[in-house]
Design a protein around this motif. Sequence first.
Motif, mmCIF file in Angstrom:
data_model
loop_
_atom_site.group_PDB
_atom_site.id
_atom_site.type_symbol
_atom_site.label_atom_id
_atom_site.label_comp_id
_atom_site.label_asym_id
_atom_site.label_seq_id
_atom_site.Cartn_x
_atom_site.Cartn_y
_atom_site.Cartn_z
ATOM 1 N N ALA A 28 -26.011 1.778 -24.607
ATOM 2 C CA ALA A 28 -26.492 0.876 -23.529
ATOM 3 C C ALA A 28 -26.866 1.704 -22.388
ATOM 4 O O ALA A 28 -25.905 2.799 -22.385
ATOM 5 C CB ALA A 28 -25.631 -0.038 -23.401
ATOM 6 N N PRO A 29 -27.449 1.330 -21.301
ATOM 7 C CA PRO A 29 -27.560 2.187 -20.212
ATOM 8 C C PRO A 29 -26.340 2.466 -19.475
ATOM 9 O O PRO A 29 -25.546 1.570 -19.436
ATOM 10 C CB PRO A 29 -28.508 1.330 -19.232
ATOM 11 N N LEU A 30 -26.153 3.532 -18.583
ATOM 12 C CA LEU A 30 -25.029 3.862 -17.972
ATOM 13 C C LEU A 30 -25.194 3.085 -16.650
ATOM 14 O O LEU A 30 -26.182 2.916 -16.049
ATOM 15 C CB LEU A 30 -25.041 5.392 -17.619
ATOM 16 N N ARG A 31 -24.100 2.477 -16.109
ATOM 17 C CA ARG A 31 -23.969 1.696 -15.326
ATOM 18 C C ARG A 31 -23.382 1.881 -13.671
ATOM 19 O O ARG A 31 -23.837 1.885 -12.737
ATOM 20 C CB ARG A 31 -23.338 0.188 -15.509
ATOM 21 N N SER A 32 -22.305 2.794 -13.925
ATOM 22 C CA SER A 32 -21.555 3.212 -12.750
ATOM 23 C C SER A 32 -22.110 3.937 -12.017
ATOM 24 O O SER A 32 -21.640 3.963 -10.687
ATOM 25 C CB SER A 32 -20.140 3.510 -13.185
ATOM 26 N N ARG A 33 -22.996 5.125 -12.488
ATOM 27 C CA ARG A 33 -23.683 5.796 -11.531
ATOM 28 C C ARG A 33 -25.078 6.345 -11.982
ATOM 29 O O ARG A 33 -25.290 6.180 -12.992
ATOM 30 C CB ARG A 33 -22.633 7.202 -11.426
ATOM 31 N N VAL A 34 -25.746 6.730 -10.973
ATOM 32 C CA VAL A 34 -26.950 7.260 -11.357
ATOM 33 C C VAL A 34 -26.983 8.872 -11.318
ATOM 34 O O VAL A 34 -26.370 9.378 -10.501
ATOM 35 C CB VAL A 34 -28.087 6.991 -9.998
ATOM 36 N N VAL A 35 -27.152 9.120 -12.603
ATOM 37 C CA VAL A 35 -27.105 10.766 -13.095
ATOM 38 C C VAL A 35 -28.351 11.381 -13.466
ATOM 39 O O VAL A 35 -29.114 11.070 -14.245
ATOM 40 C CB VAL A 35 -25.742 10.740 -13.881
ATOM 41 N N TYR A 36 -28.736 12.500 -12.864
ATOM 42 C CA TYR A 36 -29.600 13.563 -13.347
ATOM 43 C C TYR A 36 -28.935 14.561 -13.649
ATOM 44 O O TYR A 36 -28.118 15.312 -12.969
ATOM 45 C CB TYR A 36 -30.770 13.594 -12.325
ATOM 46 N N ALA A 37 -29.637 15.292 -14.799
ATOM 47 C CA ALA A 37 -29.278 16.789 -14.968
ATOM 48 C C ALA A 37 -30.458 17.489 -14.643
ATOM 49 O O ALA A 37 -31.447 17.493 -14.891
ATOM 50 C CB ALA A 37 -29.008 16.921 -16.436
ATOM 51 N N ALA A 38 -30.119 18.456 -13.866
ATOM 52 C CA ALA A 38 -31.345 19.645 -13.349
ATOM 53 C C ALA A 38 -31.704 20.477 -14.631
ATOM 54 O O ALA A 38 -30.670 21.293 -14.756
ATOM 55 C CB ALA A 38 -31.053 20.071 -12.006
ATOM 56 N N ALA A 39 -32.598 20.238 -15.194
ATOM 57 C CA ALA A 39 -32.728 20.995 -16.437
ATOM 58 C C ALA A 39 -33.469 22.423 -16.339
ATOM 59 O O ALA A 39 -34.204 22.599 -15.353
ATOM 60 C CB ALA A 39 -33.619 20.347 -17.464
ATOM 61 N N HIS A 40 -33.184 23.180 -17.183
ATOM 62 C CA HIS A 40 -33.897 24.671 -17.236
ATOM 63 C C HIS A 40 -35.014 24.706 -18.070
ATOM 64 O O HIS A 40 -35.306 23.612 -18.603
ATOM 65 C CB HIS A 40 -32.671 25.602 -17.733
ATOM 66 N N VAL A 41 -35.764 25.908 -18.194
ATOM 67 C CA VAL A 41 -36.780 26.111 -18.976
ATOM 68 C C VAL A 41 -36.573 27.138 -20.190
ATOM 69 O O VAL A 41 -35.987 27.959 -19.758
ATOM 70 C CB VAL A 41 -38.024 26.202 -18.330
ATOM 71 N N ALA A 42 -37.090 27.047 -21.296
ATOM 72 C CA ALA A 42 -36.774 28.114 -22.205
ATOM 73 C C ALA A 42 -38.542 28.758 -22.382
ATOM 74 O O ALA A 42 -39.361 28.199 -22.852
ATOM 75 C CB ALA A 42 -36.549 27.413 -23.810
ATOM 76 N N PRO A 43 -38.556 30.028 -22.305
ATOM 77 C CA PRO A 43 -39.613 30.674 -22.520
ATOM 78 C C PRO A 43 -39.729 31.197 -23.895
ATOM 79 O O PRO A 43 -38.834 31.080 -24.838
ATOM 80 C CB PRO A 43 -39.440 31.913 -21.864
ATOM 81 N N LYS A 44 -41.058 31.460 -24.222
ATOM 82 C CA LYS A 44 -41.502 32.058 -25.792
ATOM 83 C C LYS A 44 -40.555 33.358 -25.903
ATOM 84 O O LYS A 44 -40.786 34.142 -24.910
ATOM 85 C CB LYS A 44 -42.747 31.978 -26.095
ATOM 86 N N VAL A 45 -39.893 33.333 -27.126
ATOM 87 C CA VAL A 45 -39.132 34.517 -27.026
ATOM 88 C C VAL A 45 -40.178 35.995 -27.206
ATOM 89 O O VAL A 45 -39.584 36.881 -26.651
ATOM 90 C CB VAL A 45 -38.465 34.544 -28.409
ATOM 91 N N HIS A 46 -41.224 35.936 -27.594
ATOM 92 C CA HIS A 46 -42.231 36.882 -27.541
ATOM 93 C C HIS A 46 -42.928 37.153 -26.655
ATOM 94 O O HIS A 46 -43.767 38.073 -26.345
ATOM 95 C CB HIS A 46 -43.192 36.896 -28.801
ATOM 96 N N ALA A 47 -42.869 36.266 -25.476
ATOM 97 C CA ALA A 47 -43.486 36.394 -24.232
ATOM 98 C C ALA A 47 -43.155 37.677 -23.306
ATOM 99 O O ALA A 47 -41.977 38.302 -23.749
ATOM 100 C CB ALA A 47 -43.552 35.111 -23.352
ATOM 101 N N ASP A 48 -43.782 37.871 -22.338
ATOM 102 C CA ASP A 48 -43.588 39.022 -21.327
ATOM 103 C C ASP A 48 -42.449 38.555 -20.313
ATOM 104 O O ASP A 48 -42.904 38.386 -19.311
ATOM 105 C CB ASP A 48 -44.778 39.578 -20.685
ATOM 106 N N ASN A 49 -41.098 38.189 -20.762
ATOM 107 C CA ASN A 49 -40.330 37.874 -19.900
ATOM 108 C C ASN A 49 -39.515 38.830 -19.250
ATOM 109 O O ASN A 49 -38.314 39.163 -19.371
ATOM 110 C CB ASN A 49 -39.172 37.007 -20.739
#
Length: 408
Positions: A28-49
């Motif tokens: 069921a929905p979380l009620r007590s707090r509004v919560v956001y997770a600040a998410a990361h990004v994943a690059p392509k492994v073979h890319a020019d990282n």
Amino acid sequence: MELTLLDEDGTLRQVPMGEAAAFSKPTAPLRSRVVYAAAHVAPKVHADNTPGAPADIDWDATLAFRRTVWSWGLGVADAMDTAQRNMGLDAAATRELISRSAEAAREALADPAIAAVFPEGAQVGDLVAAGVSTDHRPEAELTLDEIVAAYREQLAATEATGATAVLMASRHLARAAGSAQDYEDVYRQVLESATAPVVLHWLGTAFDPNLEGYFGSTDTAEASGTLLRIIGRDPAKVRGVKMSLLDDAAEIAVREQLPEGVLMLTGDDFHFSHLITGSHGGYSHALLGAFAATTPAASAAIQALDAGDEAGCRRILDDAEKLAVHVFSAPTYHYKAGVAFLAWLNGHQQAYQMVGGLHAARSLPHLSRIVELAAQTGNLEDPALAAERWHSLLRGNGYDVPAEGSVR
């Protein structure tokens, strides 16, 4: 199972590997707090990282991670500093990330399992809050009018996707503003353009040294007064404020003065446990990079709070905070490396790679301590997988660690 760890002096040691925490997804929905997770990004492994190369995102892994966060009942804060904005995530990739995340949220709401853990009638903006700034303009210096126009351009594009807008601190504004009044004038004009309530974001110098003196003063109390005047001018335009100063007393002081209906969303990765649990009749909601690394724990903590178990909530958050304090240790702006490392350990991306080569920002002993703390605090979702991946990284760096983790 034995877990092999690497200490600062280069020696190996073994500790027992614990079991995964018994966290369950909400029904069921979380009620007590509004919560956001600040998410990361994943690059392509073979890319020019490598440093300076345009971000080449593995969209399948990046969006799958967001769906995982939603499945735990948390919103995603996207295209912000955790996603390496201004540290490898270029303007084109930022725009695409916001658009793709909003579309993924729209699709997620059609999934009964995810819709069930958000309030009835939830919209894209309940699942995704996305950063809005001026950083698509390549010039180092902009006039105040140009800053307003740049903010408005990104604001319109973000609102068009359905995501909630987060007005991020602008490096351009930090350079151009000559007084607190300049900040008030810029934010007033930008807020007048908003078609839905936004979140204001105050990022401290530990995360971005370019933002020193934001809101017109290096004195936190004076700068807080400017922020409160901006909000007080039209509170209906402001859903909340995210404070990321790593100063819990300053956050509480602002929280106690917010107009009714304006949320305090803690961004304090060092003190979030007591800020979220609350004291003296007040509490903060959350928009945290730390919760991208500890999503199941964050959900479990709010579920405990919903069930009236404040002590259980505090225990889970205390453990998550213990891990976060290390992940966010100085230089704090390199915390993204720890978030991506944990995502790899927990099976959310193929390799420990980051755009811009930022996976090189932390040492092996630092990563080893992350493994140790994550194991101790129940933040390894699959301990056997995490151990296998960590030990393979040690072996790839010349340490003779057999598959079972003991030293030869």
